[in-house]
Structures are given as structure tokens and as C-alpha cells.
Design an enzyme around this catalytic site. Sequence first.
Site, PDB file in Angstrom:
ATOM      1  N   ASN A 165      14.522  -1.794  16.520  1.00  0.00           N
ATOM      2  CA  ASN A 165      14.187  -2.868  17.453  1.00  0.00           C
ATOM      3  C   ASN A 165      14.405  -2.488  18.916  1.00  0.00           C
ATOM      4  O   ASN A 165      14.633  -3.336  19.760  1.00  0.00           O
ATOM      5  CB  ASN A 165      14.956  -4.147  17.108  1.00  0.00           C
ATOM      6  CG  ASN A 165      16.466  -3.952  17.171  1.00  0.00           C
ATOM      7  OD1 ASN A 165      16.936  -2.842  17.360  1.00  0.00           O
ATOM      8  ND2 ASN A 165      17.220  -5.020  16.993  1.00  0.00           N
ATOM      9  N   LEU A 166      14.334  -1.196  19.229  1.00  0.00           N
ATOM     10  CA  LEU A 166      14.401  -0.760  20.636  1.00  0.00           C
ATOM     11  C   LEU A 166      13.000  -0.749  21.231  1.00  0.00           C
ATOM     12  O   LEU A 166      12.014  -0.603  20.511  1.00  0.00           O
ATOM     13  CB  LEU A 166      14.976   0.650  20.734  1.00  0.00           C
ATOM     14  CG  LEU A 166      16.399   0.862  20.237  1.00  0.00           C
ATOM     15  CD1 LEU A 166      16.831   2.299  20.485  1.00  0.00           C
ATOM     16  CD2 LEU A 166      17.354  -0.100  20.927  1.00  0.00           C
ATOM     17  N   CYS A 167      12.943  -0.836  22.555  1.00  0.00           N
ATOM     18  CA  CYS A 167      11.643  -0.842  23.216  1.00  0.00           C
ATOM     19  C   CYS A 167      11.149   0.578  23.448  1.00  0.00           C
ATOM     20  O   CYS A 167      10.910   0.996  24.583  1.00  0.00           O
ATOM     21  CB  CYS A 167      11.732  -1.616  24.528  1.00  0.00           C
ATOM     22  SG  CYS A 167      12.140  -3.325  24.245  1.00  0.00           S
ATOM     23  N   THR A 168      11.065   1.337  22.386  1.00  0.00           N
ATOM     24  CA  THR A 168      10.459   2.664  22.449  1.00  0.00           C
ATOM     25  C   THR A 168       9.805   2.950  21.107  1.00  0.00           C
ATOM     26  O   THR A 168      10.384   2.649  20.040  1.00  0.00           O
ATOM     27  CB  THR A 168      11.476   3.786  22.775  1.00  0.00           C
ATOM     28  OG1 THR A 168      10.904   5.038  22.371  1.00  0.00           O
ATOM     29  CG2 THR A 168      12.796   3.610  22.071  1.00  0.00           C
TER      30      THR A 168
END
Length: 403
Positions: A347-350
Amino acid sequence: MLTQRLRTLLLAEAKKHESFYFYDEQTLVESIHHLQQAFPHEQILYSIKCNPHRAILKTIFSSDIDADAASLGEVYAASDCGVPSDHIYYSAPGKSDYCLEKALGQCILIADSLNEIRRINALAATKNMKVPIGVRINPNFSYTDKKGHGSKFGIDEDAFFSALPELKKLSHILIIGVHTHLRSQELNWNTLCSYYKNVFSLASLIQEKLNSPLCFLNLGSGIGIPYCQDETDCDIESLGQELEKLRVIYEDTFSQARILIESGRYLAGPCGWYVTHIIDTKESHGSHIAIAANTLNGFLRPCLEHLVTSISETAPAREPLFYRTGSTPFYVLNDTQEMEKVTIYGNLCTAADIIASDVLLPKLSPGDVLAFPHAGAYSAVLTPFQFSSQVPPEILFLTASKP
Ligand SMILES: Cc1ncc(COP(=O)(O)O)c(C=O)c1O
């Protein structure tokens, strides 16, 4: 292996924590006994770098295991756990003057270069000391052939022999031990055994040229654990038996030497599990997607494996960061019978935060639990917990019940 006992324990903890490491002391104790039984005449060292969690260190260092420290901090950690200074071996390239000075007298220094030997000698002179040291040698052989390779680790064998006349004149050091370590994660006991033979023969030559008895011969690490489904345990019983034959052959030569074997992942790897949850699921352009909590920033190895193997299926191992394709399996702890192809992201923005693409798994739903084995070594220590300022995983240690 995920036993019913572990599955029950992990699911119970998963009700309380979103993501967590779970270290099981019972499994750790079994690994310690297994290794000590296979090598009854050798001294086992624990390589703290793979997992310095205090409870792990306490269990290991109260089991007659010595310390392999790769930094001054690890020297202190071993010392705090009651390991005597002459049972802590500090081996690392590029030790600073500060670290050398602080470590002096707190451990056995293993010099990693000719310069470092000279620096230790100069430092000891300022304190009017004579310091017993080991030397890490980069030998003229490898695990699989009779040729050595350039390395940032250790002193090239030929360079060491050439420098010996000078080194013997240094009046504030005394070379008392030899250390070699060429590779980790070896599962073939025959390969390890032929490596041991080469190290014994090299150490006996060094002892002869030194003209003084060695007090230790450190065979380094190497014993691996089966990460992938197509791998089996290294046969440490057979390895131990062959090493015993070698020890007997060299008994008179090394009458004063302790034979040391380093181990990091073999001891701590299997006792650890990483557990996280599926937070969300969605469909995108016909594909099933599941989003898990704390993957890249909770347990780095699966993401790294995915990244490396997506660039090259046959990329060589770069331990302890990357081993090979299929080396970070996981279990889905739900009871669903329906199977579905899914890609699991974190759920990281990468977009790099991905642990599996298009794999057939029991259909995932929010709240489902994923459990990764072998997370006791090179797992929490290598993971960028701070990335994205999320709540990092808990670290839990389950104490074994004493008989
Ligand atoms: C010198 C040395 N000893 C021991 C180890 C521990 O290796 P492993 O965890 O594979 O047993 C390493 C790992 O890199 C190492 O470099």
C-alpha cells in the site's frame, strides 16, 4: 514449515496486529541444537548482523555460542549479552580508527587488510599493548575451483605471504587466528566440505610460516537454508562427519586451535515469520489486484526479489538482499477453496511495491492474512521501515516453554 501450532499462533496474533514479525524461540533452540550436535568439536559463532533482536541474542548467547560481530555496535551487543571478550570476533572491512580503538580489548579483532594490521599495531603501540589478532584471508581458491577472485574482503593470500616477514616484526600485534568466508547460502554439503579442506591446508601453511601456533581457525559461514520449494536442507550431519575426519587429520597440527564455524541465517532464519494483512482488493483492466499492508516497508525481500527477477529471471544471487526466483514463498491463511490469479501489491505510493504478479492463490479478500517463512534473518534488518511514515510492523518474540 507452517505447522498447525504455528498457524494457530500466527492467526491469534494477526487479530491484534496489522503486520508483525514473529520469532519463535522453540524453533530457534531446535536450530541451535541441530548445529551443535552436527559439530560437537567445533565452536559455533552467531553472525549478529542477520538479526540483532535482543531476545534472539540472549537465547543464542546463553547456549554456548560465540559472537561474529560486523561492527562496533555488534561487539557491544554481544558483550551486553555476557559474551566474554575473547569469544567475540570482530570482522569487517573498513574499520575506522574510532572503532578499532573502542574495540581494542573488548573482542578479538580480525584484520581485513595489511593496512589494518599496521594501524592496529600503531594503535596498540600508543597504549603499550601487544594485541592478539586474527587475519581474514582472501584465498587462492573459491568454493568451486582452484582460482581465487578479487574481493573487498580480506587480504589476498599471496599478498599476505609476501608481507609476512614485515608483519612478524610488528611488535604490538600477534597473529593468532585465520578467518575465511567466501559465500553464504550453500546447500551442497560436499561443496562446503571441499572448501573446508582447502581452508585447513591454507591455515596449516600460514601457521608454518608464522612459526607460532594458531589459536583459532574460522571456517566462516556458508551453510544455507532451503528458501525455495525445489530445495532441501543442507546435510549438516554428513558435513559434520567429514569435518570430524579433517579435524582428526589436523589434530596435531592445530593442537592449540579452536575450529570455528559462523552461522547467521541457519540459526535465526527459520525461527522467524513475517505476517501481514490484505487491506483491499480491486479489478483493473481484467486483472485481480490485492493490496497488502507493510510489504516493501515491512519485509523487503519479496519486493526486491520481484524487482530483480522482473529485470532478469537468471540474475545471480546478491546475498543477503537477493537469492533467486521463488525464494520468498508465502502462505495465505484463509480457508477459501476458490482459486484465483492475482497480483499482490503493497500500500505504498510506488509501483515497485509489489510482491507477486499473476499467481494462482486461494481467492483473497480484505482481512486475509499472509505469512512469510524464513523471516528470522536478513529481514527486519534490511527493511526501510521509515518509508512512507506508516506504522512499522511489531516484532514479537515467543518464549519457549521450559520443561
Ligand atoms: C564474514 C561473514 N560471516 C558470516 C556471515 C553470515 O552468513 P550467513 O547468514 O549466510 O550464515 C556473513 C554474511 O554475509 C559474513 O560475511
